[in-house]
Design a protein around this motif. Structure first.
Motif, mmCIF file in Angstrom:
data_model
loop_
_atom_site.group_PDB
_atom_site.id
_atom_site.type_symbol
_atom_site.label_atom_id
_atom_site.label_comp_id
_atom_site.label_asym_id
_atom_site.label_seq_id
_atom_site.Cartn_x
_atom_site.Cartn_y
_atom_site.Cartn_z
ATOM 1 N N UNK A 79 -20.118 -79.138 20.634
ATOM 2 C CA UNK A 79 -19.104 -79.595 20.740
ATOM 3 C C UNK A 79 -18.099 -78.345 21.502
ATOM 4 N N UNK A 80 -18.518 -76.825 21.822
ATOM 5 C CA UNK A 80 -18.103 -76.029 22.405
ATOM 6 C C UNK A 80 -18.699 -76.509 24.211
ATOM 7 N N UNK A 81 -19.793 -76.621 24.205
ATOM 8 C CA UNK A 81 -19.970 -76.713 25.394
ATOM 9 C C UNK A 81 -19.943 -78.535 25.735
ATOM 10 N N UNK A 82 -19.589 -79.282 25.425
ATOM 11 C CA UNK A 82 -18.978 -80.389 25.688
ATOM 12 C C UNK A 82 -17.369 -79.962 26.529
ATOM 13 N N UNK A 83 -16.760 -79.411 25.435
ATOM 14 C CA UNK A 83 -15.658 -78.561 26.009
ATOM 15 C C UNK A 83 -14.858 -78.267 27.427
ATOM 16 N N UNK A 84 -16.419 -76.730 27.234
ATOM 17 C CA UNK A 84 -17.081 -76.418 28.851
ATOM 18 C C UNK A 84 -16.645 -77.385 29.266
ATOM 19 N N UNK B 269 -21.623 -74.020 29.602
ATOM 20 C CA UNK B 269 -21.213 -74.842 28.761
ATOM 21 C C UNK B 269 -22.735 -76.176 29.077
ATOM 22 N N UNK B 270 -23.487 -76.088 29.646
ATOM 23 C CA UNK B 270 -24.699 -76.930 29.564
ATOM 24 C C UNK B 270 -25.745 -76.809 28.710
ATOM 25 N N UNK B 271 -25.748 -75.331 28.428
ATOM 26 C CA UNK B 271 -26.833 -74.371 27.486
ATOM 27 C C UNK B 271 -26.316 -74.738 26.542
ATOM 28 N N UNK B 272 -24.962 -74.602 26.220
ATOM 29 C CA UNK B 272 -24.815 -74.896 24.872
ATOM 30 C C UNK B 272 -24.288 -76.775 24.157
ATOM 31 N N UNK B 273 -24.216 -77.184 25.746
ATOM 32 C CA UNK B 273 -24.888 -78.955 25.567
ATOM 33 C C UNK B 273 -26.144 -79.258 24.633
ATOM 34 N N UNK B 274 -26.994 -78.494 25.967
ATOM 35 C CA UNK B 274 -28.035 -79.276 25.593
ATOM 36 C C UNK B 274 -29.667 -77.969 24.439
ATOM 37 N N UNK B 275 -28.953 -77.350 24.446
ATOM 38 C CA UNK B 275 -29.996 -76.272 23.918
ATOM 39 C C UNK B 275 -29.289 -75.719 22.590
ATOM 40 N N UNK C 260 -26.387 -65.132 31.193
ATOM 41 C CA UNK C 260 -25.824 -66.029 31.304
ATOM 42 C C UNK C 260 -23.926 -64.798 31.031
ATOM 43 N N UNK C 261 -23.760 -64.078 30.131
ATOM 44 C CA UNK C 261 -22.764 -63.095 29.807
ATOM 45 C C UNK C 261 -22.703 -61.951 31.085
ATOM 46 N N UNK C 262 -24.358 -61.850 31.533
ATOM 47 C CA UNK C 262 -24.566 -60.926 32.260
ATOM 48 C C UNK C 262 -23.336 -61.464 33.815
#
Length: 246
Positions: free
Chosen positions: A10-15, A211-217, A166-168
């Motif tokens: 849900x977090x990835x999709x909203x991003x 967004x991509x990472x949270x959605x797919x991974x 990613x955060x870096x």
């Protein structure tokens, strides 16, 4: 699908929705943002209103990203998690203020701009409303995106919930974004110039990549995700307290 995987999805999709809505909104709003005399002409009201709706979706998606991730981010740092929710709310509020300003120009054109006795100074009023939107755009998707990266990036980096790069990338983008916004604020360059867009890239890449990472991974394995909250019976039990059983 586990609860934590649903949170990440849900977090990835909203991003990703913030990108899908905000990028098309810019050209849709150009008839107003790039032409001070829009209020006096025939107007492209449908296009501009559509752009306003896209910005509205962006604002709601901004808040949704923080709320969706909160069940996980609060396990790492409640302060940072609440800070991320708060900064997203401020960003959404600034975006909505800009939307209202732009749509007010459309209403002025419909009510007064097309008449033969259009009030003197109508263009000045419309330009003032566009200027409001310019400032909200600078401090909303601009400054606040850097603050968002500090709060969320710190949580994700500390817990190892996503690859550290990613955060870096977000941390690298923070000073660049703040510097860009300050230079634009003091008239050093245009907000949509080539240099400005280059300085924006690290933050944009961080948010899109996240967004991509949270959605797919989803989240990476972390002690945070395996940390069980104390069972209700354990919280009640103590010296001299006998758990109730059926």
């Amino acid at each position: 699908m586990s609860k934590d995987r649903r949170v990440a999805l849900l977090g990835g999709i909203t991003y990703l929705i913030t990108f899908a809505a905000s990028i098309p909104a810019l050209p849709l709003l150009e008839p107003v943002t790039d032409h001070a005399d829009y209020v006096l002409g025939a107007g492209q009201d449908t296009q501009v209103v559509l752009g306003g709706v896209m910005e509205l979706v962006t604002a709601f998606a901004c808040v949704a990203t923080a709320l969706a991730l909160y069940p996980v981010t609060r396990r790492v740092s409640r302060t940072a998690a609440l800070g991320f929710v708060s900064s997203r709310l401020v960003e959404a509020g600034l975006i909505l203020t800009g939307v209202v300003s732009i749509l007010s120009v459309v209403t002025l054109r419909q009510d007064l701009g097309g008449s033969t006795d259009a009030p003197a100074g109508l263009t000045t009023v419309a330009q003032a409303l566009v200027d409001v939107r310019d400032w909200t755009f600078l401090f909303g998707p601009g400054i606040m995106s850097a603050i968002n990266a500090l709060f969320l990036g710190t949580v994700l980096y500390r817990a190892g919930l996503v690859p550290r790069w990613l955060p870096v990338l977000g941390f690298i983008g923070v000073p660049l974004m703040v510097a860009k916004c300050m230079v634009v604020a003091f008239g050093g360059m245009d907000d949509l110039s080539a240099v400005s867009l280059l300085l924006t890239l690290p933050i944009a890449a961080w948010e899109f990549g996240l967004g991509l990472w949270l959605t797919f991974k989803g989240f990476r394995p972390s002690p945070v995700l395996s940390r069980d909250t104390a069972p209700a019976r354990s919280r009640v039990s103590g010296p001299g307290v006998t758990p109730r059983t059926k």
